[in-house]
Scaffold this active site. Structure first.
Site, PDB file in Angstrom:
ATOM      1  N   GLU A 143       6.859   6.369  -1.693  1.00  0.00           N
ATOM      2  CA  GLU A 143       7.277   4.975  -1.885  1.00  0.00           C
ATOM      3  C   GLU A 143       7.077   4.504  -3.318  1.00  0.00           C
ATOM      4  O   GLU A 143       5.936   4.428  -3.807  1.00  0.00           O
ATOM      5  CB  GLU A 143       6.484   4.055  -0.954  1.00  0.00           C
ATOM      6  N   GLU A 240       6.514  -5.708   6.286  1.00  0.00           N
ATOM      7  CA  GLU A 240       5.271  -5.605   5.507  1.00  0.00           C
ATOM      8  C   GLU A 240       5.166  -6.812   4.583  1.00  0.00           C
ATOM      9  O   GLU A 240       5.322  -6.736   3.360  1.00  0.00           O
ATOM     10  CB  GLU A 240       5.283  -4.312   4.687  1.00  0.00           C
TER      11      GLU A 240
HETATM   12  O1  LIG Z   1       2.117  -1.524  -0.572  1.00  0.00           O
HETATM   13  C1  LIG Z   1       3.122  -1.160   0.067  1.00  0.00           C
HETATM   14  O2  LIG Z   1       4.273  -1.648  -0.027  1.00  0.00           O
HETATM   15  C2  LIG Z   1       2.985  -0.057   1.004  1.00  0.00           C
HETATM   16  O3  LIG Z   1       3.888   0.183   1.791  1.00  0.00           O
HETATM   17  C3  LIG Z   1       1.700   0.719   0.913  1.00  0.00           C
HETATM   18  O4  LIG Z   1       0.631  -0.107   1.134  1.00  0.00           O
HETATM   19  C4  LIG Z   1       1.676   1.834   1.881  1.00  0.00           C
HETATM   20  O5  LIG Z   1       1.328   1.332   3.143  1.00  0.00           O
HETATM   21 MG   LIG Z   2       5.674  -0.906   1.281  1.00  0.00          MG
END
Ligand SMILES: O=C(O)C(=O)[C@@H](O)CO
Ligand SMILES: [Mg+2]
Length: 261
Positions: A143, A240
């Site tokens: 990522e 997220e």
């Molecule tokens: O910070 C992010 O965006 C993420 O996805 C990482 O924290 C991996 O979990």
């Molecule tokens: Mg992320």
């Protein structure tokens, strides 16, 4: 229609970790994801997932001492043994949780380190991890993370991720495309996603600025979700983000995509 996974490292912070799983299911998420399962008994997590009827979408490879500020060890030359031991641990947990994908966090570049040395360490570690995870039926992603939030994180663009993937001779390595990070670093979100769609193994969402829920910033998520459908993205969409208020209260943005619609 997009399939949403609740990122329990951001959402439901008012609940004990294992209770977040049931709440995510009650709120209509199809899966959960989070930074790390390793602090918990894998059978307890598995039982909570089963009882809630929700899937595990993703978690990270062991990423060092998170509480101490470490954000992955993939690129760190002095942590190779630890990284490689972590692959067996990740496979053990992924099998127990029926988790299809794991993310390898590159890590923070130590002051004065040689970026090329970090790159080759990352490449060698990924070349070690990818086939072993493939043998276990687990996909591996990396990522790019934005340099505003993590100024020294070793991987921050899709261009760098492509260079890394070109040197890792395994097809079990794709990108975790976090629309929040990519908006900050590159913009041009859907053309980039479209160009790389066959090399993207997981996506995550948050709005910008603020990293809050969709609809609170500049990113046009209804357009993004329609494009993901148009382009045939069938993976999970990891939510997220930092809820502006309460997690459940802030899920109105998800209503147009609920199955009952
Ligand atoms: O910070 C992010 O965006 C993420 O996805 C990482 O924290 C991996 O979990
Ligand atoms: Mg992320």
């Amino acid at each position: 229609m997009p399939r949403f996974a609740a990122n329990l490292s951001f959402l439901y912070q008012d609940l004990p970790f294992l209770e977040r799983i049931a709440q995510a299911a009650r709120d209509g998420f199809g899966a959960v994801e989070y930074v790390s399962p390793y602090e918990y008994d894998k059978q307890e997590i598995a039982a909570a997932l089963k009882q809630a009827g929700i899937a595990q979408a993703l978690f990270n490879l062991p990423a060092g001492n998170w509480a101490a500020g470490e954000r992955g060890i993939g690129c760190l030359p002095d942590r190779v043994d630890e990284f490689r031991l972590g692959i067996d641990t990740a496979i053990d947990y992924a099998k127990a949780l029926d988790c299809p994908t794991v993310n390898c966090l590159a890590g923070l570049a130590p002051a004065g380190s040689d970026p090329n040395h970090l790159d080759w360490t990352f490449i060698d570690n990924l070349a070690y991890a990818a086939p072993r995870l493939a043998d276990a039926g687990i996909a591996l992603v990396i990522e790019p993370i934005n340099r505003r939030d993590m100024p020294t994180f070793h991987l921050s663009t899709t261009e760098h991720a492509e260079r890394i993937m070109a040197k890792v001779t395994s097809d079990n390595l794709k990108i975790q495309y976090d629309f929040y990070h990519m908006q900050i670093m590159q913009g041009d979100l859907i053309p980039t996603f479209e160009r790389l769609k066959n090399r993207i193994g997981h996506v995550q969402i948050a709005d910008n600025p603020g990293r809050n829920e969709p609809g609170t910033g500049e990113i046009n998520y209804p357009f993004i979700f329609a494009a993901l459908d148009r382009l045939g993205y069938a993976g999970w969409v990891g939510c997220e983000y930092k809820p502006s208020a309460g997690t459940s209260q802030g899920l109105g943005w998800m209503n147009p995509y609920r199955k009952e619609n």
